[in-house]
Design an enzyme around this catalytic site. Structure first.
Site, PDB file in Angstrom:
ATOM      1  N   HIS A 115       0.958  -1.302  -0.795  1.00  0.00           N
ATOM      2  CA  HIS A 115       0.415   0.010  -0.117  1.00  0.00           C
ATOM      3  C   HIS A 115       1.115   1.587   0.212  1.00  0.00           C
ATOM      4  O   HIS A 115       2.270   1.494   1.541  1.00  0.00           O
ATOM      5  CB  HIS A 115      -0.690   0.062   1.240  1.00  0.00           C
ATOM      6  N   HIS A 117       1.279   5.333   1.165  1.00  0.00           N
ATOM      7  CA  HIS A 117       0.156   6.029   2.106  1.00  0.00           C
ATOM      8  C   HIS A 117       0.866   7.469   1.256  1.00  0.00           C
ATOM      9  O   HIS A 117       1.768   8.223   0.335  1.00  0.00           O
ATOM     10  CB  HIS A 117       1.689   6.322   2.880  1.00  0.00           C
TER      11      HIS A 117
END
Length: 129
Positions: A115, A117
């Site tokens: 992922h 950010h």
């Protein structure tokens, strides 16, 4: 609640379903800010900046972290970064933003589903941490 560092040190790298899989499958709620057939972007529940959005691939394909990337992942990795740019524009981050990918325990990764950010809405500092 444990600190992010403690959570990262306690996390066990695995291909098992993660909280992100539950978010993708709409089993738990999230505040989605962008979605297409390949990626999902949603607000972090513990924001570290006024704007803190997580951008994830909908299909993990063994990509639990950046260190697990293979040449076959180049398209989705590029898609994640391009989506970060789209979402930053959508969120009005014209003065700049930061992209972070945590990898492994010492990189403070607590969810083993790659992922990105996207952080913005305040002045960032250097070094980051």
């Amino acid at each position: 609640m444990a600190s992010e560092k403690e959570a990262a040190l306690a996390a066990i790298p695995s291909d098992a379903p993660t909280i992100f899989d539950k978010i993708i499958n709409k089993e738990i709620p999230s505040t989605v800010v962008y979605e297409d057939d390949k990626v999902l972007a949603f607000r972090d529940i513990a924001p570290q900046a006024p704007i803190h959005i997580l951008i994830i691939p909908k299909v993990r394909d063994g990509l639990t972290g950046l260190s697990k990337a293979e040449e076959r992942h180049t398209e989705i990795l590029g898609r994640l970064l391009y989506t970060a740019k789209l979402v930053a524009k959508q969120e009005g981050l014209d003065d700049g933003f930061r992209i972070v990918i945590n990898d492994g325990p010492k990189g403070c990764q607590s969810v083993y589903h790659i992922h990105v950010h996207l952080l913005g809405g305040r002045q960032m500092n250097w070094p980051p941490g």
